[in-house]
Scaffold this active site. Sequence first.
Site, short mmCIF file in Angstrom:
data_model
loop_
_atom_site.label_atom_id
_atom_site.label_comp_id
_atom_site.label_asym_id
_atom_site.label_seq_id
_atom_site.Cartn_x
_atom_site.Cartn_y
_atom_site.Cartn_z
N ASP A 42 0.65 -1.41 -0.10
CA ASP A 42 -0.06 0.09 -0.40
C ASP A 42 0.86 1.40 -0.19
O ASP A 42 1.20 2.18 -0.90
CB ASP A 42 -1.19 -0.14 1.23
CG ASP A 42 -1.96 -1.27 1.13
OD1 ASP A 42 -2.11 -1.29 0.26
OD2 ASP A 42 -2.70 -0.88 1.98
N ASP A 46 0.35 3.78 -2.23
CA ASP A 46 0.33 5.38 -2.00
C ASP A 46 1.58 6.92 -2.94
O ASP A 46 1.06 7.52 -2.52
CB ASP A 46 0.42 5.99 -0.41
CG ASP A 46 -0.70 4.92 -0.05
OD1 ASP A 46 -1.82 4.54 -1.10
OD2 ASP A 46 -0.87 4.59 1.34
N GLU A 121 -23.22 -19.28 -13.65
CA GLU A 121 -22.64 -18.23 -12.61
C GLU A 121 -23.19 -18.18 -11.57
O GLU A 121 -24.17 -18.61 -11.25
CB GLU A 121 -22.49 -17.17 -13.57
CG GLU A 121 -22.30 -17.17 -15.49
CD GLU A 121 -22.68 -15.69 -16.02
OE1 GLU A 121 -22.83 -15.03 -15.35
OE2 GLU A 121 -21.86 -16.37 -17.43
N LYS A 123 -25.00 -16.45 -8.99
CA LYS A 123 -26.15 -15.40 -8.92
C LYS A 123 -25.56 -14.42 -8.04
O LYS A 123 -26.14 -14.12 -6.58
CB LYS A 123 -27.68 -15.47 -8.80
CG LYS A 123 -28.36 -15.16 -9.09
CD LYS A 123 -30.14 -16.02 -9.24
CE LYS A 123 -31.25 -14.29 -9.63
NZ LYS A 123 -30.77 -12.99 -8.46
N ASP A 125 -25.69 -11.29 -4.89
CA ASP A 125 -27.33 -10.80 -4.69
C ASP A 125 -26.30 -9.75 -4.26
O ASP A 125 -26.50 -9.24 -3.48
CB ASP A 125 -27.66 -11.55 -3.47
CG ASP A 125 -28.73 -10.91 -2.77
OD1 ASP A 125 -29.72 -10.61 -4.10
OD2 ASP A 125 -29.66 -11.53 -1.60
N TYR A 230 -21.42 -9.40 -15.44
CA TYR A 230 -21.18 -10.73 -16.87
C TYR A 230 -22.46 -10.99 -17.78
O TYR A 230 -22.83 -12.06 -18.06
CB TYR A 230 -22.55 -11.74 -15.36
CG TYR A 230 -23.61 -10.32 -14.83
CD1 TYR A 230 -25.34 -10.52 -15.94
CD2 TYR A 230 -23.96 -10.17 -13.06
CE1 TYR A 230 -25.84 -9.92 -14.75
CE2 TYR A 230 -25.20 -9.12 -12.91
CZ TYR A 230 -25.87 -9.18 -14.01
OH TYR A 230 -26.69 -8.40 -13.12
N LYS A 294 -27.14 -20.00 -17.88
CA LYS A 294 -27.11 -19.33 -19.25
C LYS A 294 -26.61 -20.60 -20.77
O LYS A 294 -25.79 -21.44 -20.65
CB LYS A 294 -26.20 -18.28 -19.94
CG LYS A 294 -26.55 -16.50 -18.62
CD LYS A 294 -25.74 -16.31 -18.37
CE LYS A 294 -26.53 -15.18 -17.42
NZ LYS A 294 -25.46 -14.21 -17.40
N LYS A 318 -32.96 -20.43 -8.06
CA LYS A 318 -32.65 -20.11 -6.55
C LYS A 318 -32.42 -21.23 -5.49
O LYS A 318 -33.22 -21.48 -5.24
CB LYS A 318 -34.38 -19.10 -6.06
CG LYS A 318 -34.85 -17.96 -7.32
CD LYS A 318 -33.38 -17.48 -6.57
CE LYS A 318 -34.06 -15.91 -7.19
NZ LYS A 318 -35.72 -15.11 -6.66
N CYS A 412 -29.61 -0.20 33.59
CA CYS A 412 -28.55 -0.50 33.26
C CYS A 412 -28.06 -2.35 33.77
O CYS A 412 -28.13 -1.95 34.66
CB CYS A 412 -27.70 0.22 33.01
SG CYS A 412 -25.92 -0.93 32.43
N CYS A 415 -24.84 -1.27 35.65
CA CYS A 415 -24.66 -0.49 36.71
C CYS A 415 -25.67 0.53 37.20
O CYS A 415 -25.76 0.78 38.37
CB CYS A 415 -24.26 0.82 36.14
SG CYS A 415 -24.86 2.05 34.95
N CYS A 430 -27.63 4.01 28.04
CA CYS A 430 -27.09 4.28 30.07
C CYS A 430 -26.33 5.26 28.92
O CYS A 430 -24.96 4.89 28.69
CB CYS A 430 -26.20 2.87 30.12
SG CYS A 430 -25.20 3.25 31.90
N CYS A 435 -20.36 4.11 34.37
CA CYS A 435 -20.58 1.70 34.05
C CYS A 435 -19.77 1.46 33.53
O CYS A 435 -18.44 2.14 32.75
CB CYS A 435 -21.67 2.63 32.89
SG CYS A 435 -22.06 1.20 32.45
S1 IVH Z 1 -28.11 -12.67 -15.99
C1 IVH Z 1 -31.22 -10.75 -19.13
N1 IVH Z 1 -25.82 -13.39 -14.64
O1 IVH Z 1 -30.02 -11.54 -11.60
C2 IVH Z 1 -31.18 -11.07 -17.69
N2 IVH Z 1 -28.05 -12.48 -13.96
O2 IVH Z 1 -33.30 -11.73 -12.34
C3 IVH Z 1 -29.07 -11.23 -17.41
N3 IVH Z 1 -27.89 -10.89 -11.08
O3 IVH Z 1 -31.51 -8.53 -11.37
C4 IVH Z 1 -29.46 -11.23 -16.43
N4 IVH Z 1 -25.78 -12.32 -10.95
O4 IVH Z 1 -28.90 -8.31 -11.76
C5 IVH Z 1 -27.52 -12.41 -14.54
N5 IVH Z 1 -24.22 -13.65 -13.44
C6 IVH Z 1 -25.67 -13.44 -13.38
C7 IVH Z 1 -26.59 -13.02 -11.98
C8 IVH Z 1 -27.57 -11.79 -12.80
C9 IVH Z 1 -26.56 -11.91 -10.30
C10 IVH Z 1 -29.31 -10.79 -11.28
C11 IVH Z 1 -29.42 -9.69 -11.89
C12 IVH Z 1 -30.73 -9.96 -12.22
C13 IVH Z 1 -31.50 -11.47 -11.86
C14 IVH Z 1 -31.60 -11.87 -12.49
#
Ligand code: IVH
Length: 678
Positions: A42, A46, A121, A123, A125, A230, A294, A318, A412, A415, A430, A435
């Site tokens: 770092d 820097d 891939e 997903k 969150d 992605y 996909k 999911k 508390c 105390c 408190c 305390c």
């Molecule tokens: S592909 C045409 N790949 O999951 C839609 N989506 O409904 C293309 N998400 O809100 C989406 N990881 O933001 C894709 N590897 C991934 C993902 C991903 C997270 C989210 C995306 C979307 C929801 C899918």
Amino acid sequence: MTDKPETNQPIEEAAEKVEVLREILDRYSHEYYVLDKPTVTDAEYDALYRELVSLEESYPELISGDSPTQRVGGTILPGFEKVPHDIPMLSLGNAFGKEDLLDFDKRVRKLTDKKVQYICELKIDGLALSLKYKNGKLIQAATRGDGIVGENVTQNVRTIKSVPLKLKYPYSIEVRGECYMPKASFVELNQKREENGEDIFANPRNAAAGGLRNLDPKQTAKRNLNTFMYTVADFGEMEAASQSDALEQLDKIGIRTNHERRVFETIEDVWEYTQEFQEQRSNLPYDIDGIVIKVNDFQAQADVGFTIKAPRWAVAYKFPAEEANTVVNEIEWTVGRTGVVTPTAIMDPVQLAGTTVQRASLHNVDLIRERDIRLNDTVVIHKAGDIIPEVTRVVEELRPVGSVPYEFPTHCPACDSELVHLDEEVALRCINPKCPAQIIEGLTHFVSRNAMNIDGLGNKVIIQLYEKGLVKDVADLYSLTYDQLVTLDKIKDKSANNLLNAIDASRSNSLERLVFGLGIRNVGANAAKLLAEEFETIEALQQAGKEMIIAIEGIGDIIADSVVTFFELPEVNALIEELRAKNVNLIYLGKKKETVAESDSYFNGKTIVLTGKLTHFTREEAKERIENLGGKVTGSVSKKTDFLVAGEDAGSKLTKAQSLDVPVWNEDQLLETLEGEE
Ligand code: IVH
């Protein structure tokens, strides 16, 4: 001035240097944030970064939007401008089990006669994000919004270090992906918010959304957001035959993608992959809520096509929500450093997402009230952000007969003084400054790594010191004796001496550590540094009025008020006098904000490079001391370098200095000269 030598160089020369620095910094940043493989420390980064800042300060005409210095977040935004998506941001159909995946596979194979390969891939969150690049430069970042119109969050996204401001090739493309907050940053952020009596975020996704959609990009910069891209929505000059090909190319142009992706031939293998990550998800440093599957080949994707809402060639598997039922036996209340009293449910132990869970934070009174959590209730628990156990809801059907709403403590637990609700806070507090729980937490904070960094003083030792009456406040730490320490449990000769040395060493810490360690409300390590840098001595800080504090860039109203209120307390001033009497340093020892122009020090205006292993001090310390005397420490040797300090095992920088006839010093020479000047 330290930048004198630069201001004298012709602009063409400065421009060239700026370009080189940007290129090196972009490379280091890419290695660190995108590849997760840093190649420099770092401090080295820097030093180069500061060199670039100082050049840009001397030649503002050289500043360009894609410079690494332009990520810090500018002014507060009036609101987010709406931006239409040229290509709609679609969502995906869901699959909840193996049956759904088999159906998906059948549908796909019916619609194409090409050989089908699937790419799996994670997903992520987080929140969907679109990035537009023109001729390789980031020109727009937008949220998904309703899929047709999103919000322009360019200023915020520019602060996310893994998003390149400039691609490695001058492509004009649009890429999409997910913006998220790493689990560890989420935990840290919530801890801070809880301690400050602020509302906490339910999960990393909400925390990321709050960060990304903040009207103050400086706040976004603090949230440690990250991205995985992605999809390529608009290929521009890029050519790719499949999704895996496209992702590989994104890697090549510097865009961060997730590397857990895999390509399979059969849906059985896809299923195995989903199960593997369902098991593994709690070990990942970021939250995932499923797997996206996909069709890999773009021609096959075209055959399979779209519905109005979503592509037919992809599906989101999911994960089932990880939940468990258990019984609340007790609600424990603990007092934090600032007096906030927080509730924890103590429950029958139960297995959840890979660990045994017995405790869950209930955060504050409102949460217990809203969810009507009572003793002996059966509750459903889940892990927020995959890590922190939380009570989702009460199973009312299982509530024992005769159960009554939970009665909140009025006093508390440590105390026994009366608890209060301050202003609009959700927290119970408190407010007794004596305390014991607060004092112990305060001492623990004082010795912690980012504060006074006193190694070996763990919580258990602090509790003993307090309970034996040996330490009542932080100043007492500096009167501890060997004889007192060896009376403590588990402290023997060697550890007592180590501890005394560590306490003694902390006397010479620079002021910002003390300011942070004092535990002023709302003053984190960063604010402490800014305050120490500005005021340089504790007296100046004690006397500073709100106006002076607020004038510091990066310090707002809330912090300024906290600081002023803190130093108005007579006991605080008495404590500082006691620390002074015990020889604790109360001065800022770091780099001064403005180096003295007229300094007649030997180092003033000189450019110095440090290399190799130093034995008397760390490189960072040496640098600070040189900078205090008006010198400048840079990371690379050039003709402009006044001298190189070569420690042990010096390598290529030494060779370069010799080849350029740059004088070479050893560490002793540096030390002697520094001491002569200080
Ligand atoms: S592909 C045409 N790949 O999951 C839609 N989506 O409904 C293309 N998400 O809100 C989406 N990881 O933001 C894709 N590897 C991934 C993902 C991903 C997270 C989210 C995306 C979307 C929801 C899918």
